[in-house]
Design a protein around this motif. Structure first.
Motif, PDB file in Angstrom:
ATOM      1  N   VAL A 217      42.371 -12.813 106.607  1.00 17.68           N
ATOM      2  CA  VAL A 217      41.542 -12.560 107.785  1.00 17.68           C
ATOM      3  C   VAL A 217      42.099 -11.361 108.547  1.00 17.68           C
ATOM      4  CG1 VAL A 217      40.577 -13.574 109.873  1.00 17.68           C
ATOM      5  CG2 VAL A 217      41.078 -15.046 107.904  1.00 17.68           C
ATOM      6  N   THR A 218      41.203 -10.435 108.875  1.00 16.04           N
ATOM      7  CA  THR A 218      41.568  -9.246 109.644  1.00 16.04           C
ATOM      8  C   THR A 218      40.649  -9.145 110.857  1.00 16.04           C
ATOM      9  OG1 THR A 218      40.010  -7.806 108.472  1.00 16.04           O
ATOM     10  CG2 THR A 218      42.224  -7.984 107.539  1.00 16.04           C
ATOM     11  N   PRO A 219      41.103  -8.479 111.917  1.00 11.84           N
ATOM     12  CA  PRO A 219      40.133  -8.111 112.953  1.00 11.84           C
ATOM     13  C   PRO A 219      39.083  -7.209 112.295  1.00 11.84           C
ATOM     14  CG  PRO A 219      42.377  -7.834 113.759  1.00 11.84           C
ATOM     15  CD  PRO A 219      42.477  -8.072 112.277  1.00 11.84           C
ATOM     16  N   THR A 220      37.815  -7.406 112.627  1.00 14.30           N
ATOM     17  CA  THR A 220      36.745  -6.628 112.006  1.00 14.30           C
ATOM     18  C   THR A 220      36.995  -5.134 112.202  1.00 14.30           C
ATOM     19  OG1 THR A 220      35.189  -8.439 112.217  1.00 14.30           O
ATOM     20  CG2 THR A 220      34.236  -6.236 112.037  1.00 14.30           C
ATOM     21  N   ALA A 221      36.764  -4.370 111.132  1.00 13.67           N
ATOM     22  CA  ALA A 221      36.941  -2.908 111.076  1.00 13.67           C
ATOM     23  C   ALA A 221      38.412  -2.507 111.057  1.00 13.67           C
ATOM     24  CB  ALA A 221      36.196  -2.199 112.201  1.00 13.67           C
ATOM     25  N   GLN A 222      39.313  -3.443 110.783  1.00 18.95           N
ATOM     26  CA  GLN A 222      40.737  -3.129 110.639  1.00 18.95           C
ATOM     27  C   GLN A 222      41.229  -3.670 109.302  1.00 18.95           C
ATOM     28  OE1 GLN A 222      43.194  -4.258 113.980  1.00 18.95           O
ATOM     29  NE2 GLN A 222      41.579  -3.793 115.450  1.00 18.95           N
ATOM     30  N   ASN A 223      42.376  -3.178 108.856  1.00 22.48           N
ATOM     31  CA  ASN A 223      42.959  -3.635 107.589  1.00 22.48           C
ATOM     32  C   ASN A 223      44.169  -4.529 107.790  1.00 22.48           C
ATOM     33  OD1 ASN A 223      41.122  -2.346 105.874  1.00 22.48           O
ATOM     34  ND2 ASN A 223      42.196  -0.396 106.130  1.00 22.48           N
ATOM     35  N   ARG A 224      44.570  -4.795 109.024  1.00 21.21           N
ATOM     36  CA  ARG A 224      45.766  -5.579 109.322  1.00 21.21           C
ATOM     37  C   ARG A 224      45.450  -7.074 109.203  1.00 21.21           C
ATOM     38  NH1 ARG A 224      46.905  -7.581 114.387  1.00 21.21           N
ATOM     39  NH2 ARG A 224      45.254  -6.247 115.187  1.00 21.21           N
TER      40      ARG A 224
ATOM     41  N   VAL B 165      45.810 -10.741 109.909  1.00 17.71           N
ATOM     42  CA  VAL B 165      46.376 -11.512 111.018  1.00 17.71           C
ATOM     43  C   VAL B 165      46.472 -13.004 110.702  1.00 17.71           C
ATOM     44  CG1 VAL B 165      45.648  -9.859 112.780  1.00 17.71           C
ATOM     45  CG2 VAL B 165      44.126 -11.765 112.162  1.00 17.71           C
ATOM     46  N   ALA B 166      45.811 -13.426 109.628  1.00 16.82           N
ATOM     47  CA  ALA B 166      45.839 -14.848 109.275  1.00 16.82           C
ATOM     48  C   ALA B 166      45.380 -15.038 107.841  1.00 16.82           C
ATOM     49  CB  ALA B 166      44.932 -15.647 110.211  1.00 16.82           C
ATOM     50  N   GLU B 167      45.703 -16.202 107.336  1.00 18.02           N
ATOM     51  CA  GLU B 167      45.124 -16.693 106.093  1.00 18.02           C
ATOM     52  C   GLU B 167      44.357 -17.949 106.459  1.00 18.02           C
ATOM     53  OE1 GLU B 167      48.263 -17.174 103.274  1.00 18.02           O
ATOM     54  OE2 GLU B 167      48.634 -15.019 103.179  1.00 18.02           O
ATOM     55  N   SER B 168      43.321 -18.220 105.704  1.00 15.04           N
ATOM     56  CA  SER B 168      42.519 -19.400 105.992  1.00 15.04           C
ATOM     57  C   SER B 168      42.048 -20.005 104.682  1.00 15.04           C
ATOM     58  CB  SER B 168      41.320 -19.024 106.875  1.00 15.04           C
ATOM     59  OG  SER B 168      40.718 -20.175 107.402  1.00 15.04           O
ATOM     60  N   LEU B 169      42.195 -21.307 104.570  1.00 17.51           N
ATOM     61  CA  LEU B 169      41.711 -22.043 103.409  1.00 17.51           C
ATOM     62  C   LEU B 169      40.557 -22.914 103.882  1.00 17.51           C
ATOM     63  CD1 LEU B 169      41.888 -23.019 100.481  1.00 17.51           C
ATOM     64  CD2 LEU B 169      43.570 -24.717 101.256  1.00 17.51           C
TER      65      LEU B 169
ATOM     66  N   ASP C  44      32.761 -35.127  98.463  1.00 14.25           N
ATOM     67  CA  ASP C  44      31.533 -34.911  97.689  1.00 14.25           C
ATOM     68  C   ASP C  44      30.541 -34.014  98.409  1.00 14.25           C
ATOM     69  OD1 ASP C  44      32.300 -36.257  95.406  1.00 14.25           O
ATOM     70  OD2 ASP C  44      31.427 -38.160  96.036  1.00 14.25           O
ATOM     71  N   GLY C  45      31.041 -32.999  99.115  1.00 12.07           N
ATOM     72  CA  GLY C  45      30.183 -32.037  99.777  1.00 12.07           C
ATOM     73  C   GLY C  45      29.709 -32.448 101.151  1.00 12.07           C
ATOM     74  N   CYS C  46      30.246 -33.544 101.687  1.00 15.87           N
ATOM     75  CA  CYS C  46      29.809 -34.023 103.002  1.00 15.87           C
ATOM     76  C   CYS C  46      30.490 -33.304 104.163  1.00 15.87           C
ATOM     77  CB  CYS C  46      30.052 -35.528 103.127  1.00 15.87           C
ATOM     78  SG  CYS C  46      29.008 -36.510 102.031  1.00 15.87           S
ATOM     79  N   ALA C  47      31.581 -32.575 103.907  1.00 19.20           N
ATOM     80  CA  ALA C  47      32.305 -31.909 104.996  1.00 19.20           C
ATOM     81  C   ALA C  47      32.963 -30.632 104.492  1.00 19.20           C
ATOM     82  CB  ALA C  47      33.364 -32.845 105.575  1.00 19.20           C
ATOM     83  N   ILE C  48      33.268 -29.759 105.430  1.00 17.43           N
ATOM     84  CA  ILE C  48      34.009 -28.529 105.157  1.00 17.43           C
ATOM     85  C   ILE C  48      35.210 -28.509 106.093  1.00 17.43           C
ATOM     86  CG2 ILE C  48      33.950 -26.012 105.310  1.00 17.43           C
ATOM     87  CD1 ILE C  48      31.001 -26.162 104.532  1.00 17.43           C
ATOM     88  N   ARG C  49      36.397 -28.333 105.499  1.00 15.27           N
ATOM     89  CA  ARG C  49      37.623 -28.315 106.290  1.00 15.27           C
ATOM     90  C   ARG C  49      38.232 -26.911 106.268  1.00 15.27           C
ATOM     91  NH1 ARG C  49      42.184 -32.132 104.344  1.00 15.27           N
ATOM     92  NH2 ARG C  49      42.158 -30.657 102.630  1.00 15.27           N
ATOM     93  N   GLU C  50      38.641 -26.466 107.452  1.00 15.97           N
ATOM     94  CA  GLU C  50      39.325 -25.182 107.608  1.00 15.97           C
ATOM     95  C   GLU C  50      40.786 -25.441 107.934  1.00 15.97           C
ATOM     96  OE1 GLU C  50      39.290 -21.427 110.731  1.00 15.97           O
ATOM     97  OE2 GLU C  50      38.390 -23.333 111.312  1.00 15.97           O
ATOM     98  N   ASN C  51      41.672 -24.678 107.297  1.00 17.11           N
ATOM     99  CA  ASN C  51      43.085 -24.672 107.646  1.00 17.11           C
ATOM    100  C   ASN C  51      43.428 -23.237 108.027  1.00 17.11           C
ATOM    101  OD1 ASN C  51      45.751 -25.363 108.019  1.00 17.11           O
ATOM    102  ND2 ASN C  51      46.241 -25.363 105.838  1.00 17.11           N
ATOM    103  N   TRP C  52      43.525 -22.983 109.346  1.00 16.00           N
ATOM    104  CA  TRP C  52      43.758 -21.645 109.907  1.00 16.00           C
ATOM    105  C   TRP C  52      45.254 -21.429 110.035  1.00 16.00           C
ATOM    106  CZ3 TRP C  52      41.559 -17.146 111.073  1.00 16.00           C
ATOM    107  CH2 TRP C  52      42.119 -16.346 112.066  1.00 16.00           C
ATOM    108  N   MET C  53      45.783 -20.378 109.362  1.00 12.77           N
ATOM    109  CA  MET C  53      47.215 -20.114 109.313  1.00 12.77           C
ATOM    110  C   MET C  53      47.494 -18.687 109.764  1.00 12.77           C
ATOM    111  SD  MET C  53      47.563 -21.914 105.573  1.00 12.77           S
ATOM    112  CE  MET C  53      46.003 -21.186 105.058  1.00 12.77           C
ATOM    113  N   PRO C  54      47.658 -18.466 111.080  1.00  6.90           N
ATOM    114  CA  PRO C  54      47.893 -17.106 111.574  1.00  6.90           C
ATOM    115  C   PRO C  54      49.295 -16.611 111.217  1.00  6.90           C
ATOM    116  CG  PRO C  54      48.048 -18.672 113.370  1.00  6.90           C
ATOM    117  CD  PRO C  54      47.617 -19.454 112.160  1.00  6.90           C
ATOM    118  N   LYS C  55      49.442 -15.296 111.132  1.00  7.58           N
ATOM    119  CA  LYS C  55      50.744 -14.690 110.848  1.00  7.58           C
ATOM    120  C   LYS C  55      51.690 -14.857 112.041  1.00  7.58           C
ATOM    121  CE  LYS C  55      49.605 -13.061 106.821  1.00  7.58           C
ATOM    122  NZ  LYS C  55      50.230 -13.532 105.589  1.00  7.58           N
ATOM    123  N   LYS C  56      51.133 -14.896 113.257  1.00  9.19           N
ATOM    124  CA  LYS C  56      51.909 -15.130 114.477  1.00  9.19           C
ATOM    125  C   LYS C  56      51.192 -16.181 115.302  1.00  9.19           C
ATOM    126  CE  LYS C  56      53.792 -10.469 114.851  1.00  9.19           C
ATOM    127  NZ  LYS C  56      53.889  -9.272 115.682  1.00  9.19           N
ATOM    128  N   GLY C  57      51.955 -16.966 116.027  1.00  7.99           N
ATOM    129  CA  GLY C  57      51.337 -17.985 116.875  1.00  7.99           C
ATOM    130  C   GLY C  57      51.038 -19.244 116.088  1.00  7.99           C
TER     131      GLY C  57
END
Length: 163
Positions: free
Chosen positions: A40-47, A49-53, A59-72
């Motif tokens: 994940v980068t700030p839009t229009a930048q290449n830096r 700032v996070a990874e996200s899974l 069985d397709g009933c939910a979507i889970r996000e795991n937000w893993m920022p580089k800082k914070g």
């Protein structure tokens, strides 16, 4: 004999419905473009700032996000389509204990979710997720401090598939 209609298919029994998957509906697939392992980068930048899974679960009933920022601190969300009260719901939990409930749905072009952020200031956050032609996903965050009459920028991220 009991007959059940799911996603346009007439099934002979509840057992047949279960075999098809209770969550195999077009509405539940509306957010699938966000599923993946992302940098994940700030839009229009290449830096980066996070990874996200982002995973489809149950069985397709939910979507889970795991937000893993580089800082914070990190956090995560669980999203699902709720047919009894048609629309999408998302619950976010952050490392500082924040809990935010978002509601919204598919506009035909984007997933839009809105919720009140509990940080002591009256603030409503609206997130718009848009699928890019290159397979990326843009998550645009806006905030309102006047009950949704006016909106200003909050965050703007682009998710690109991790290598």
């Amino acid at each position: 004999m009991i007959r059940i209609l799911i996603a346009g298919a007439l099934l002979a029994s509840p057992a047949a419905a279960f075999a098809q998957g209770a969550c195999a509906t077009p509405e539940r697939g509306q957010f699938d473009f966000w599923v993946g392992r992302w940098q994940v980068t700030p839009t229009a930048q290449n830096r980066v700032v996070a990874e996200s899974l982002i995973e489809r679960l149950y069985d397709g009933c939910a979507i889970r996000e795991n937000w893993m920022p580089k800082k914070g601190g990190g956090g995560g969300s669980l999203s699902a389509y709720v047919p009894a009260d048609p629309g999408w719901r998302q619950a976010w939990v952050g490392k500082d204990g924040e809990w935010v409930e978002f509601r919204g749905g598919w506009t035909g072009q984007a997933m839009v979710l809105t919720g009140d952020w509990p940080d002591g200031r009256p603030r409503t956050v609206r997130m718009t997720y848009t699928s890019g032609a290159d397979g990326s996903v843009r998550q645009l965050g806006e905030e309102s401090r006047d009950g949704g009459r006016t909106w200003g920028p909050s965050f703007d991220f682009t998710y690109r598939r991790a290598r």
